[in-house]
Write a protein that holds these residues in place. Structure first.
Motif, PDB file in Angstrom:
ATOM      1  N   ILE A   7       0.841  -1.197   0.000  1.00  0.00           N
ATOM      2  CA  ILE A   7       0.000   0.000   0.000  1.00  0.00           C
ATOM      3  C   ILE A   7       0.877   1.249   0.000  1.00  0.00           C
ATOM      4  CG2 ILE A   7      -1.678   1.302   1.369  1.00  0.00           C
ATOM      5  CD1 ILE A   7      -2.914  -1.301   2.190  1.00  0.00           C
ATOM      6  N   LEU A   8       1.942   1.242   0.789  1.00  0.00           N
ATOM      7  CA  LEU A   8       2.856   2.395   0.833  1.00  0.00           C
ATOM      8  C   LEU A   8       3.542   2.595  -0.515  1.00  0.00           C
ATOM      9  CD1 LEU A   8       4.488   2.076   4.360  1.00  0.00           C
ATOM     10  CD2 LEU A   8       2.901   3.815   3.581  1.00  0.00           C
ATOM     11  N   LEU A   9       3.914   1.476  -1.124  1.00  0.00           N
ATOM     12  CA  LEU A   9       4.558   1.591  -2.443  1.00  0.00           C
ATOM     13  C   LEU A   9       3.565   2.148  -3.472  1.00  0.00           C
ATOM     14  CD1 LEU A   9       6.732  -1.614  -2.693  1.00  0.00           C
ATOM     15  CD2 LEU A   9       7.497   0.733  -2.578  1.00  0.00           C
ATOM     16  N   VAL A  10       2.312   1.729  -3.365  1.00  0.00           N
ATOM     17  CA  VAL A  10       1.287   2.239  -4.294  1.00  0.00           C
ATOM     18  C   VAL A  10       1.072   3.718  -4.036  1.00  0.00           C
ATOM     19  CG1 VAL A  10      -1.181   2.114  -4.877  1.00  0.00           C
ATOM     20  CG2 VAL A  10       0.152   0.043  -4.645  1.00  0.00           C
ATOM     21  N   LEU A  11       1.013   4.128  -2.773  1.00  0.00           N
ATOM     22  CA  LEU A  11       0.842   5.544  -2.448  1.00  0.00           C
ATOM     23  C   LEU A  11       2.051   6.362  -2.899  1.00  0.00           C
ATOM     24  CD1 LEU A  11      -0.784   5.482   1.101  1.00  0.00           C
ATOM     25  CD2 LEU A  11      -1.814   6.291  -1.007  1.00  0.00           C
ATOM     26  N   ALA A  12       3.222   5.846  -2.661  1.00  0.00           N
ATOM     27  CA  ALA A  12       4.435   6.560  -3.094  1.00  0.00           C
ATOM     28  C   ALA A  12       4.462   6.647  -4.608  1.00  0.00           C
ATOM     29  CB  ALA A  12       5.669   5.866  -2.571  1.00  0.00           C
ATOM     30  N   GLY A  13       4.066   5.592  -5.287  1.00  0.00           N
ATOM     31  CA  GLY A  13       4.019   5.616  -6.757  1.00  0.00           C
ATOM     32  C   GLY A  13       2.980   6.601  -7.264  1.00  0.00           C
ATOM     33  N   ALA A  14       1.845   6.673  -6.543  1.00  0.00           N
ATOM     34  CA  ALA A  14       0.790   7.602  -6.949  1.00  0.00           C
ATOM     35  C   ALA A  14       1.256   9.036  -6.771  1.00  0.00           C
ATOM     36  CB  ALA A  14      -0.469   7.346  -6.139  1.00  0.00           C
ATOM     37  N   VAL A  15       1.907   9.324  -5.626  1.00  0.00           N
ATOM     38  CA  VAL A  15       2.407  10.689  -5.394  1.00  0.00           C
ATOM     39  C   VAL A  15       3.483  11.020  -6.409  1.00  0.00           C
ATOM     40  CG1 VAL A  15       3.653  12.167  -3.759  1.00  0.00           C
ATOM     41  CG2 VAL A  15       1.780  10.739  -2.965  1.00  0.00           C
ATOM     42  N   LEU A  16       4.413  10.087  -6.586  1.00  0.00           N
ATOM     43  CA  LEU A  16       5.493  10.298  -7.565  1.00  0.00           C
ATOM     44  C   LEU A  16       4.912  10.407  -8.970  1.00  0.00           C
ATOM     45  CD1 LEU A  16       8.567  10.474  -7.948  1.00  0.00           C
ATOM     46  CD2 LEU A  16       8.543   8.029  -8.319  1.00  0.00           C
ATOM     47  N   GLY A  17       3.963   9.618  -9.307  1.00  0.00           N
ATOM     48  CA  GLY A  17       3.307   9.682 -10.621  1.00  0.00           C
ATOM     49  C   GLY A  17       2.573  11.000 -10.816  1.00  0.00           C
ATOM     50  N   PHE A  18       1.937  11.465  -9.723  1.00  0.00           N
ATOM     51  CA  PHE A  18       1.229  12.731  -9.795  1.00  0.00           C
ATOM     52  C   PHE A  18       2.187  13.866 -10.134  1.00  0.00           C
ATOM     53  CE2 PHE A  18      -0.091  16.634  -7.568  1.00  0.00           C
ATOM     54  CZ  PHE A  18      -1.275  16.908  -8.231  1.00  0.00           C
ATOM     55  N   PHE A  19       3.330  13.935  -9.408  1.00  0.00           N
ATOM     56  CA  PHE A  19       4.297  15.012  -9.666  1.00  0.00           C
ATOM     57  C   PHE A  19       4.975  14.869 -11.027  1.00  0.00           C
ATOM     58  CE2 PHE A  19       4.080  15.424  -4.971  1.00  0.00           C
ATOM     59  CZ  PHE A  19       3.718  16.750  -4.925  1.00  0.00           C
ATOM     60  N   VAL A  20       5.273  13.661 -11.431  1.00  0.00           N
ATOM     61  CA  VAL A  20       5.886  13.435 -12.747  1.00  0.00           C
ATOM     62  C   VAL A  20       4.891  13.804 -13.852  1.00  0.00           C
ATOM     63  CG1 VAL A  20       6.742  11.659 -14.321  1.00  0.00           C
ATOM     64  CG2 VAL A  20       7.539  11.716 -11.961  1.00  0.00           C
ATOM     65  N   ALA A  21       3.652  13.403 -13.686  1.00  0.00           N
ATOM     66  CA  ALA A  21       2.639  13.710 -14.696  1.00  0.00           C
ATOM     67  C   ALA A  21       2.407  15.227 -14.775  1.00  0.00           C
ATOM     68  CB  ALA A  21       1.341  12.992 -14.369  1.00  0.00           C
ATOM     69  N   ARG A  22       2.378  15.853 -13.609  1.00  0.00           N
ATOM     70  CA  ARG A  22       2.182  17.303 -13.595  1.00  0.00           C
ATOM     71  C   ARG A  22       3.335  18.000 -14.289  1.00  0.00           C
ATOM     72  NH1 ARG A  22       1.120  21.058  -8.283  1.00  0.00           N
ATOM     73  NH2 ARG A  22       0.953  22.983  -9.456  1.00  0.00           N
ATOM     74  N   TYR A  23       4.547  17.593 -13.977  1.00  0.00           N
ATOM     75  CA  TYR A  23       5.724  18.174 -14.616  1.00  0.00           C
ATOM     76  C   TYR A  23       5.710  17.862 -16.113  1.00  0.00           C
ATOM     77  CZ  TYR A  23      10.554  19.007 -15.938  1.00  0.00           C
ATOM     78  OH  TYR A  23      11.683  19.420 -16.568  1.00  0.00           O
ATOM     79  N   TRP A  24       5.397  16.646 -16.450  1.00  0.00           N
ATOM     80  CA  TRP A  24       5.408  16.203 -17.858  1.00  0.00           C
ATOM     81  C   TRP A  24       4.325  16.936 -18.656  1.00  0.00           C
ATOM     82  CZ3 TRP A  24       8.623  13.370 -20.706  1.00  0.00           C
ATOM     83  CH2 TRP A  24       8.187  12.902 -21.944  1.00  0.00           C
ATOM     84  N   LEU A  25       3.124  17.034 -18.121  1.00  0.00           N
ATOM     85  CA  LEU A  25       2.041  17.717 -18.817  1.00  0.00           C
ATOM     86  C   LEU A  25       2.294  19.225 -18.894  1.00  0.00           C
ATOM     87  CD1 LEU A  25      -1.143  15.887 -17.467  1.00  0.00           C
ATOM     88  CD2 LEU A  25      -0.095  15.684 -19.713  1.00  0.00           C
ATOM     89  N   LYS A  26       2.921  19.757 -17.805  1.00  0.00           N
ATOM     90  CA  LYS A  26       3.234  21.183 -17.828  1.00  0.00           C
ATOM     91  C   LYS A  26       4.242  21.471 -18.920  1.00  0.00           C
ATOM     92  CE  LYS A  26       4.914  24.972 -14.998  1.00  0.00           C
ATOM     93  NZ  LYS A  26       5.522  25.384 -13.767  1.00  0.00           N
ATOM     94  N   GLU A  27       5.225  20.626 -19.022  1.00  0.00           N
ATOM     95  CA  GLU A  27       6.253  20.789 -20.051  1.00  0.00           C
ATOM     96  C   GLU A  27       5.616  20.660 -21.431  1.00  0.00           C
ATOM     97  OE1 GLU A  27       9.887  18.117 -21.350  1.00  0.00           O
ATOM     98  OE2 GLU A  27      10.179  18.985 -19.364  1.00  0.00           O
ATOM     99  N   HIS A  28       4.744  19.701 -21.593  1.00  0.00           N
ATOM    100  CA  HIS A  28       4.075  19.517 -22.881  1.00  0.00           C
ATOM    101  C   HIS A  28       3.074  20.641 -23.153  1.00  0.00           C
ATOM    102  CE1 HIS A  28       5.785  15.752 -24.175  1.00  0.00           C
ATOM    103  NE2 HIS A  28       5.662  15.264 -22.948  1.00  0.00           N
ATOM    104  N   SER A  29       2.412  21.118 -22.087  1.00  0.00           N
ATOM    105  CA  SER A  29       1.464  22.210 -22.302  1.00  0.00           C
ATOM    106  C   SER A  29       2.207  23.492 -22.657  1.00  0.00           C
ATOM    107  CB  SER A  29       0.580  22.422 -21.081  1.00  0.00           C
ATOM    108  OG  SER A  29       1.337  22.915 -19.990  1.00  0.00           O
TER     109      SER A  29
END
Length: 145
Positions: A7-29
């Motif tokens: 569960i912790l790994l899933v939460l850490a992956g979700a948080v990390l995925g959230f920040f990576v996606a935000r950075y990635w989409l911001k860069e693409h936007s």
């Protein structure tokens, strides 16, 4: 514990995925926004170039029309100048025809003759007077004759 770590790994992956996606989409936007701005700038440049080309074409057409009008004006002035020079070298045509001129001369001569005759008759003694005195005003010498 394995479940907690999962569960912790899933939460850490979700948080990390959230920040990576935000950075990635911001860069693409940002890239998409920049691409859109570049595309708009290119369209504006192409539109401006088209307007400039139309302006120069219109200006060129107006200059050609002006030159044509100027050539027509020069030709007209040259023709007028030639007509004036031609009129100066040639005798001008009379206003009246030759027959009319002849009749005017005859009328003028008749008028002069009649005015001279009137002057002569005005200077002469009227014809109803005679040189011989007669009637009441005659002298006695003539009555005896």
């Amino acid at each position: 514990m394995d479940a907690i770590i999962g569960i912790l790994l899933v939460l850490a992956g979700a948080v990390l995925g959230f920040f990576v996606a935000r950075y990635w989409l911001k860069e693409h936007s940002d890239e998409a926004r920049l691409n859109q701005e570049v595309q708009q700038s290119r369209e504006q440049l192409a539109s401006y170039q088209q307007e400039v080309a139309e302006h120069f074409a219109t200006a060129s057409a107006l200059v050609e029309q002006l030159e044509e009008t100027q050539d027509k004006l020069k030709a007209y002035l040259q023709h007028s100048s030639e007509l004036l020079q031609q009129e100066q070298t040639q005798p001008s045509l009379p206003f009246f025809a030759e027959d009319t001129m002849r009749q005017l001369r005859m009328a003028s001569q008749l008028q002069k003759d009649s005015s001279q005759a009137q002057k002569e008759t005005a200077e002469q003694m009227p014809r109803d007077y005679s040189d011989k005195k007669s009637g009441l005003f005659s002298s006695s010498k003539q009555k005896t004759s």
